[in-house]
Enzyme design. Structure first.
Site, PDB file in Angstrom:
ATOM      1  CB  CYS A  79      -0.979  -0.033   1.166  1.00  0.00           C
ATOM      2  SG  CYS A  79      -2.434   0.987   0.875  1.00  0.00           S
ATOM      3  CG  HIS A 167      -3.864  -3.493   3.343  1.00  0.00           C
ATOM      4  ND1 HIS A 167      -2.865  -3.022   4.168  1.00  0.00           N
ATOM      5  CD2 HIS A 167      -4.420  -2.407   2.761  1.00  0.00           C
ATOM      6  CE1 HIS A 167      -2.830  -1.711   4.098  1.00  0.00           C
ATOM      7  NE2 HIS A 167      -3.762  -1.301   3.255  1.00  0.00           N
ATOM      8  CD  GLU A 169      -1.770  -5.923   5.863  1.00  0.00           C
ATOM      9  OE1 GLU A 169      -1.868  -4.704   6.074  1.00  0.00           O
ATOM     10  OE2 GLU A 169      -1.383  -6.394   4.768  1.00  0.00           O
TER      11      GLU A 169
END
Length: 510
Positions: A79, A167, A169
């Site tokens: 990002c 993202h 994660e």
């Protein structure tokens, strides 16, 4: 340890999730603010750049020195990290025509690129940015796109540098863990050897080398963190560990006696000190949450210091500090961190104590602490205990604290927790407790009007307390619990249930 990942933090609220996903791959990682000088980049074999609330186009945008990283080590920008690698290296980042937030699907993947091994077109990813990459610099190659974003991922040719505008994660990115594994294991060639057993072996050896034959004093709380820290230290230094368990008068019902009994069976050298009267006296008339925390902390230091002086030649103070405590107490943007709450075990000691600090769990998350405890043979019942704040019921009684209020809340809390255990709900809740509000409400008991206290029940699900969701407890359970509290605890006539998540609320009310 020569198998480590460095995560440079630019202030994203989900940087900790990156670390968690890396650890889930059995690879050790550390988070450091992008502008910190407290690490040596040569100690790390791969680097990840986190997201950020900042825009790379702002004058005060976080600006790390990547001269020892980019092109020299495997690097993944996420990002903000991806946009940084474009904006400051000859490309163009601009404001997106519409905020790119939420679910998206990969419409193009360069299958020759190993970052996307075992990931197919259509894979769901999670976007969260208002800027977007418009033009890539020379020698940057697109390796993935979505229907709305051409430059969803790229690689710098001639380098092991990759970047993505989504993202991996978060759980919403369905192949996020696979992507991180591709980068760390197949590109950076890191070994997946970070396990509870390896942590115990390494930590015990480090403790033995650091402490030698010197004595250590540890303040036990009855919680998971201090217990695992104690067993690790006991394994490392044995009889040179002295544990003190202080009753601050703000523990749960019967906790002082039951915890001491548990420790007795574990073979730990523990002394129990009942200082409840001293703590309640220090708290008299204090209503501000931070002042209460400080009063409790200062009283603990006084009691603990008195007890530590009774141990001849003690040199070290051990603490059960864990990684989230450390992260929340460090600024990721260089300026003063916004204080959400004071952590009772971060920040050192007053000068007069003259003790060196040792923190065996400082690098691991709460669920990792439990796994380490399991590998040490600690009983599952103790490891499964809900977290309990250092200041205890002192920050669950809103307003001033009196012995009467403590007793009232202890009874409410006991009914709530015992009910969760009886209904077999306790283990599916990360943390539960009750708060006593500084308000009274009108009620009716029999034919009489009452004007008594209101209490709040709170139960949350979480992994490590960084974020938390309220638990949808069964109505019948809540009904039964409410009835038992109102009928069984004198002075309470109203029970409410907290349905706030963290963020924006915190788990505790103070």
């Amino acid at each position: 340890m020569q198998n480590k990942v460095l995560i440079l933090d630019f202030g994203s609220q989900v940087t900790q999730l990156i670390a968690r996903r890396v650890r889930e791959l059995n690879i050790y990682c550390e988070i450091h603010p992008y502008n910190s000088n407290k690490f040596d980049v040569n100690d790390f074999q791969a680097v990840i750049l986190s997201g950020s609330p900042h825009s790379v186009r702002n004058e005060d945008a976080p600006h790390p020195d990547l001269s020892e990283i980019k092109g020299k080590k495997p690097l993944l920008g996420i990002c903000y990290g991806a946009q940084y690698l474009v904006h400051f290296f000859g490309g163009k980042v601009g404001q997106s025509s519409s905020r790119e937030y939420g679910r998206a699907n990969l419409s193009y993947i360069d299958h020759s690129n190993e970052l996307f091994d075992n990931i197919e077109e259509g894979s769901q990813v999670w976007m969260s940015h208002s800027d977007t990459i418009i033009d890539l610099p020379e020698n940057y190659k697109v390796i993935a796109s979505t229907h709305d974003i051409d430059n969803a991922a790229f690689k710098i040719e001639g380098e092991q540098t990759y970047a993505i505008q989504f993202h991996p994660e978060v759980y919403h990115s369905s192949d996020g863990k696979q992507l991180l594994e591709n980068f760390l294991v197949h590109i950076a060639n890191l070994v997946q050897d970070w396990t509870p057993t390896s942590f115990v072996e390494t930590t015990v050896a480090e403790l033995q080398e650091k402490i030698g034959d010197e004595k250590v004093v540890l303040g036990l709380s009855g919680g998971v963190d201090s217990t695992v820290a104690a067993v690790l230290l006991d394994k490392a230094i044995g009889k040179n560990l002295y544990c003190i368990f202080v009753n601050n008068g703000l523990l749960r019902k019967n906790e002082f006696e039951s915890v001491l009994d548990q420790y007795k069976h574990m073979g730990l050298n523990v002394k129990g000190v009942d200082a409840s009267a001293k703590f309640l006296d220090k708290l008299k008339g204090i209503e501000d949450p931070e002042l209460k925390r400080k009063a409790i902390g200062n009283a603990f230091i006084e009691v603990f210091d008195d007890e530590a002086h009774l141990i001849e030649d003690v040199t070290w103070l051990a603490q059960g500090t864990i990684y989230p405590d450390v992260i929340e107490s460090v600024s990721a943007t260089g300026g003063p961190s916004a204080t959400i709450k004071s952590h009772h075990n971060v920040g050192g000691l007053p000068d007069f104590m003259k003790l060196k600090i040792v923190e065996p769990l400082r690098t691991i998350f709460k669920d990792e602490v439990r796994r380490v405890g399991r590998s040490l043979g600690i009983d599952d019942e103790l490891l499964g205990r809900h977290p309990f704040p250092g200041p205890g019921l002192g920050i669950r009684i809103l307003g001033d604290i009196t012995a009467e209020k403590v007793k009232m809340l202890q009874e409410v809390d006991h009914i709530f927790l015992e009910g969760l255990k009886r209904w077999k709900l306790y283990d599916s809740v990360w943390q539960a407790g009750a708060m006593l509000l500084p308000v009274q409400s009108v009620g009716v008991m029999g034919d009489e009007r009452t004007y008594e206290k209101a209490v709040v029940l709170r139960a949350v699900s979480s992994t490590d307390g960084m974020t938390a969701d309220w638990v949808d407890l069964p109505y019948k359970f809540l009904q039964e619990t409410s009835n038992k509290i109102i009928n069984g605890v004198k002075g309470v006539n109203r029970v409410v249930y907290d349905i706030s998540s963290k963020p924006p609320a915190t788990i505790e009310w103070e």
